[in-house]
Enzyme design. Structure first.
Site, PDB file in Angstrom:
ATOM      1  N   LYS A   1       3.221   1.041  -4.000  1.00 19.64           N
ATOM      2  CA  LYS A   1       3.452  -0.007  -3.159  1.00 19.64           C
ATOM      3  C   LYS A   1       4.181  -0.819  -4.419  1.00 19.64           C
ATOM      4  CE  LYS A   1       1.319  -4.009  -0.782  1.00 19.64           C
ATOM      5  NZ  LYS A   1       2.076  -3.756   0.256  1.00 19.64           N
TER       6      LYS A   1
HETATM    7  N1  PMP Z   1       2.640   0.069   5.172  1.00 20.03           N
HETATM    8  C1  PMP Z   1       3.244  -0.728   4.473  1.00 20.03           C
HETATM    9  C2  PMP Z   1       4.830  -0.447   3.979  1.00 20.03           C
HETATM   10  C3  PMP Z   1       2.664  -1.617   3.797  1.00 20.03           C
HETATM   11  O1  PMP Z   1       3.400  -2.812   3.284  1.00 20.03           O
HETATM   12  C4  PMP Z   1       1.495  -2.023   4.227  1.00 20.03           C
HETATM   13  C5  PMP Z   1       0.591  -3.457   3.779  1.00 20.03           C
HETATM   14  N2  PMP Z   1       0.118  -3.337   2.623  1.00 20.03           N
HETATM   15  C6  PMP Z   1       0.659  -1.189   4.912  1.00 20.03           C
HETATM   16  C7  PMP Z   1       1.371   0.071   5.243  1.00 20.03           C
HETATM   17  C8  PMP Z   1      -0.820  -1.178   5.320  1.00 20.03           C
HETATM   18  O2  PMP Z   1      -1.622  -1.125   4.084  1.00 20.03           O
HETATM   19  P1  PMP Z   1      -2.945  -1.812   4.033  1.00 20.03           P
HETATM   20  O3  PMP Z   1      -3.960  -1.568   5.179  1.00 20.03           O
HETATM   21  O4  PMP Z   1      -3.421  -1.386   2.738  1.00 20.03           O
HETATM   22  O5  PMP Z   1      -2.745  -3.246   3.831  1.00 20.03           O
END
Ligand code: PMP
Length: 315
Positions: free
Chosen positions: A160
């Site tokens: 991320k």
């Molecule tokens: N995909 C992307 C590109 C994101 O930025 C996020 C948000 N973090 C998610 C999926 C969903 O991840 P999470 O459930 O951990 O927030």
């Protein structure tokens, strides 16, 4: 003009500083080359006080993102977890979004990241519903974006990282300019990947299907939670490649993510999904998810870390 709701203090490299003083030098590496890794986490006001949702998993992903980019934070996972709890407490927040960021700081300007300091910050601030107040019940209209998610041998999707969100911004801008709430990206094989900041689920003949990590997705923590909840509710779940047109003919579609939580999708490219209303499986997953984060249902998976309110206003 900033239009976010400020809180009092931001944690920077182990110290709390006033919100308005939390600054970086304009020649910081991160600003020029996108060299940051981060998390987005929610703290909920539950029946039993404020609690952070899946804090351990978020910080584990942060450390893994940092590892992929060879960024060594001076702080351990345990220290960052504790600092997240303190940042919520110090600001007296009942319900908030938490943003930890590890980034390459100020030393020299040049692509070579070697020798840049690795700085860490954590902010916590109030934040409402990401796609509007009605989105959770009424659902959202989305389109397939013309930008693909990055190919697996370009930028690592499992990290991320700040730079990945240039791709997300192109998708989001296109969605908004074209009158949609959000865009879904295909991967470079043409298969469904994810939204600009959320994962995607389809319900097909009573079974839940979501793209696998090999489809250039971020492995969402809400996605993992939905998979667990769905299994325990007795649904079949599958991580499998999804062709675009399956979205048009699915019985239900929804997004999962920290920001969107569990949000129904009611049309894709103006093709209405089933009846165009939130479906029963989506509702069942929402009820299970919101039951836990409100404290109305027992925290049977240990997903909530209570924020020690006694620690508030210490610094
Ligand atoms: N995909 C992307 C590109 C994101 O930025 C996020 C948000 N973090 C998610 C999926 C969903 O991840 P999470 O459930 O951990 O927030």
């Amino acid at each position: 003009m900033a239009n976010m709701i400020k809180s009092e203090k931001i944690w920077m490299n182990g110290e709390f500083v006033a919100w308005d003083d939390a600054k970086v030098h304009v020649l910081s590496h991160v600003l020029h080359y996108g060299s940051s890794v981060f998390e987005g986490i929610r703290a909920y006001s539950t029946r039993n006080g404020t609690a952070i949702f899946r804090l351990g998993e978020h910080i584990e992903r942060l450390m893994n993102s940092a590892k992929i980019y060879r960024m060594k934070s001076q702080f351990s996972a345990e220290q960052i977890e504790r600092a997240c709890l303190e940042t919520v407490a110090v600001n007296g927040l009942k319900e908030c979004y938490i943003r930890p960021l590890v980034y390459r700081g100020y030393a020299h300007v040049g692509v070579n990241p070697v020798g840049t300091p690795i700085d860490t910050m954590i902010a916590a601030y109030p934040w409402g519903k990401y796609l509007g107040d009605d989105a959770l019940t009424k659902g959202v209209a989305v389109k397939i974006g013309t930008w693909a998610r990055m190919a697996p041998n370009t930028l690592p999707a499992l990290a991320k990282a700040g730079g990945n969100y240039l791709n997300s911004q192109l998708l989001k801008l296109e969605a908004i300019e074209d009158g949609y709430a959000e865009a879904i990206a295909l991967d470079t094989h043409g298969l469904v990947s994810e939204g600009s900041g959320e994962n995607l689920f389809a319900v097909v003949k009573g079974e839940l299907v979501t793209p696998p990590v090999s489809s250039s997705i971020l492995a969402g923590i809400t996605r993992a939670s939905v998979l667990r909840l769905a299994r325990d509710l007795g649904y079949n779940v599958r991580e499998a490649p999804i062709p675009r047109e399956l979205l048009y003919i699915a019985d239900e579609l929804f997004f999962s993510g920290t920001a969107v939580e569990v949000t129904p999708i009611t049309s894709v490219d103006r093709v209405v999904v089933a009846s165009g209303e939130r479906g029963p499986v989506t509702k069942a997953i929402q009820d299970a998810f919101f039951g836990i984060v409100t404290g109305d249902l027992p925290d049977r998976y240990g997903w909530l870390t209570p924020v020690p309110q006694g620690a508030a206003k210490r610094k």
